[in-house]
Design a protein around this motif. Sequence first.
Motif, PDB file in Angstrom:
ATOM      1  N   LEU A 139       0.833  -1.207   0.000  1.00  0.00           N
ATOM      2  CA  LEU A 139       0.000   0.000   0.000  1.00  0.00           C
ATOM      3  C   LEU A 139       0.867   1.256   0.000  1.00  0.00           C
ATOM      4  CD1 LEU A 139      -2.770   1.359   0.204  1.00  0.00           C
ATOM      5  CD2 LEU A 139      -2.583   1.175   2.695  1.00  0.00           C
ATOM      6  N   THR A 153     -11.107   2.084   3.187  1.00  0.00           N
ATOM      7  CA  THR A 153     -11.245   0.647   2.953  1.00  0.00           C
ATOM      8  C   THR A 153      -9.901  -0.058   2.898  1.00  0.00           C
ATOM      9  OG1 THR A 153     -13.304   0.999   1.733  1.00  0.00           O
ATOM     10  CG2 THR A 153     -12.162  -1.086   1.376  1.00  0.00           C
ATOM     11  N   ASN A 154      -8.998   0.440   2.034  1.00  0.00           N
ATOM     12  CA  ASN A 154      -7.714  -0.258   1.930  1.00  0.00           C
ATOM     13  C   ASN A 154      -6.837  -0.023   3.158  1.00  0.00           C
ATOM     14  OD1 ASN A 154      -6.544   2.318   1.392  1.00  0.00           O
ATOM     15  ND2 ASN A 154      -6.892   2.043  -0.813  1.00  0.00           N
ATOM     16  N   ASN A 156      -7.984   0.277   6.255  1.00  0.00           N
ATOM     17  CA  ASN A 156      -8.527  -0.628   7.273  1.00  0.00           C
ATOM     18  C   ASN A 156      -8.025  -2.047   7.051  1.00  0.00           C
ATOM     19  OD1 ASN A 156     -10.552  -1.480   9.384  1.00  0.00           O
ATOM     20  ND2 ASN A 156     -11.421  -2.550   7.611  1.00  0.00           N
ATOM     21  N   CYS A 157      -7.989  -2.469   5.786  1.00  0.00           N
ATOM     22  CA  CYS A 157      -7.508  -3.802   5.451  1.00  0.00           C
ATOM     23  C   CYS A 157      -6.044  -3.959   5.839  1.00  0.00           C
ATOM     24  CB  CYS A 157      -7.699  -4.053   3.955  1.00  0.00           C
ATOM     25  SG  CYS A 157      -7.080  -5.641   3.379  1.00  0.00           S
ATOM     26  N   THR A 291      -4.564  -4.564  -5.820  1.00  0.00           N
ATOM     27  CA  THR A 291      -5.479  -5.696  -5.931  1.00  0.00           C
ATOM     28  C   THR A 291      -4.713  -7.005  -5.996  1.00  0.00           C
ATOM     29  OG1 THR A 291      -7.133  -4.342  -7.076  1.00  0.00           O
ATOM     30  CG2 THR A 291      -7.323  -6.729  -7.308  1.00  0.00           C
ATOM     31  N   ILE A 294      -3.656  -7.771  -2.501  1.00  0.00           N
ATOM     32  CA  ILE A 294      -4.801  -8.213  -1.703  1.00  0.00           C
ATOM     33  C   ILE A 294      -5.110  -9.676  -1.999  1.00  0.00           C
ATOM     34  CG2 ILE A 294      -7.287  -7.941  -1.384  1.00  0.00           C
ATOM     35  CD1 ILE A 294      -5.833  -5.787   0.042  1.00  0.00           C
ATOM     36  N   PHE A 330      -9.599  -8.675   4.443  1.00  0.00           N
ATOM     37  CA  PHE A 330      -9.820  -8.912   3.018  1.00  0.00           C
ATOM     38  C   PHE A 330     -11.282  -8.689   2.636  1.00  0.00           C
ATOM     39  CE2 PHE A 330     -11.009 -11.943  -0.359  1.00  0.00           C
ATOM     40  CZ  PHE A 330     -10.263 -11.410  -1.392  1.00  0.00           C
ATOM     41  N   SER A 332     -13.455  -6.767   4.069  1.00  0.00           N
ATOM     42  CA  SER A 332     -13.769  -5.336   4.096  1.00  0.00           C
ATOM     43  C   SER A 332     -13.274  -4.648   2.829  1.00  0.00           C
ATOM     44  CB  SER A 332     -13.148  -4.679   5.331  1.00  0.00           C
ATOM     45  OG  SER A 332     -11.731  -4.668   5.254  1.00  0.00           O
ATOM     46  N   TYR A 333     -12.125  -5.103   2.313  1.00  0.00           N
ATOM     47  CA  TYR A 333     -11.594  -4.522   1.076  1.00  0.00           C
ATOM     48  C   TYR A 333     -12.479  -4.882  -0.109  1.00  0.00           C
ATOM     49  CZ  TYR A 333      -8.334  -3.452  -2.697  1.00  0.00           C
ATOM     50  OH  TYR A 333      -7.751  -2.953  -3.839  1.00  0.00           O
ATOM     51  N   GLY A 336     -15.590  -2.855   0.036  1.00  0.00           N
ATOM     52  CA  GLY A 336     -15.319  -1.481  -0.389  1.00  0.00           C
ATOM     53  C   GLY A 336     -15.199  -1.361  -1.897  1.00  0.00           C
ATOM     54  N   MET A 337     -14.558  -2.347  -2.533  1.00  0.00           N
ATOM     55  CA  MET A 337     -14.461  -2.335  -3.993  1.00  0.00           C
ATOM     56  C   MET A 337     -15.839  -2.462  -4.630  1.00  0.00           C
ATOM     57  SD  MET A 337     -11.029  -4.287  -5.258  1.00  0.00           S
ATOM     58  CE  MET A 337     -11.779  -5.874  -5.051  1.00  0.00           C
TER      59      MET A 337
END
Length: 381
Positions: A139, A153-154, A156-157, A291, A294, A330, A332-333, A336-337
């Motif tokens: 990230l 989102t990212n 938090n992940c 991505t 992730i 994961f 949550s990501y 979010g996407m």
Amino acid sequence: MNINTSNNHDNGGQDQRGVLKKRYMPLLLINYTCLFLGSVSSSLLSKYYFNHKGSNKWVSTWVQSAGFPFLLLPVYLPYYLFQCTQRKPFTRFTPRILSLSIFIGLMLGLNNLLFSWGNSYLPVSTSALLLSSQLVFNLILSAIVVKQKITFTNLNCVILLTLSSILLALGSNHDKPQDLTPTKYMIGFGATIGAGLLFALYLPIMEMIYKKVYCYAMMIEMQLVMELSATILASVGMVWDGGFTKMRKESKEVFDKGEGVYWVTMITNVVTWQLCFMGTAGTVFLTCSLTGGICMTALLGMNVLGGVLVYREDFGGVKIVSTVMCGWGFCSYVYGMYVNNHMMKLLDDQKQNINPSIEMAQPQPQPQPQPHSDLHLGLGV
């Protein structure tokens, strides 16, 4: 999941985007399948090699990239045998792209060596959860290298996955094999973290380079050069360490499952590693580096379960909590996407409803020819 249609040239209107979307999803699913099968299988096979008295780190490093000849098939068969494309292999493969591919390949070879050191000393589940720390590096480096936008989102992940790795590190002392010294355990621990950091750097650099690549076929060609470079680096290490001679001796005298099983393990590991790297490269090319990171982190959870199911590794409270946090981050990501893509679709629909009324009152511009209508598909037609 966003379609990475901005990586290369302009798309050329709604019709072309519609065509790209139709061919995009099957190609993306193929890459996801390769990534899933390759990641889980290669991790388990590498551990199988070390569990049955295989001990050469250079051998484990070499098999990770030695499958590059398999890439010759998708590079040359579409043009010379199937004749389904007009693009010759390595068209527009400039010296700059060649030099970048070689450099990235050497970096990938070093990453493979670090992974082999870590995997030889640590249980699969511990190694997999430690590698999840690559996401926080991914990230940060994506934000620096390719200007990846940091969202709640990212972020938090990343926080959840980082806490998961810290929790594992604090409670992993009991995980040490009985015949492993504390020094070697720390070497494996540090090598695994180093592999995660280097892989996190590899992903955004690849995304940046892919901006100069105009089709999927060229991406495969770059991957071929990178894997070849990594194999040369590993081969030099093998020669320096006497690895090829030790490999034959190891198969006959050391590996406790027999010579036949040894070579089946090596060949299968070569194939699965190639699937893993091709799936990773294709995912980054079709989406983005974050991505890809992730997805790799999500698959680490499967590696944890694989290590527990196949090798009966310990799966106590610390690993359970770490795995739950990994899965939570994961999910949550992904959510979010989904929300982001849903909002983008609504905005696109609104623009399509507004544009016709505007175009009625304005003179229509002449359509411009699009130089690469096969963007991201690698068809070269």
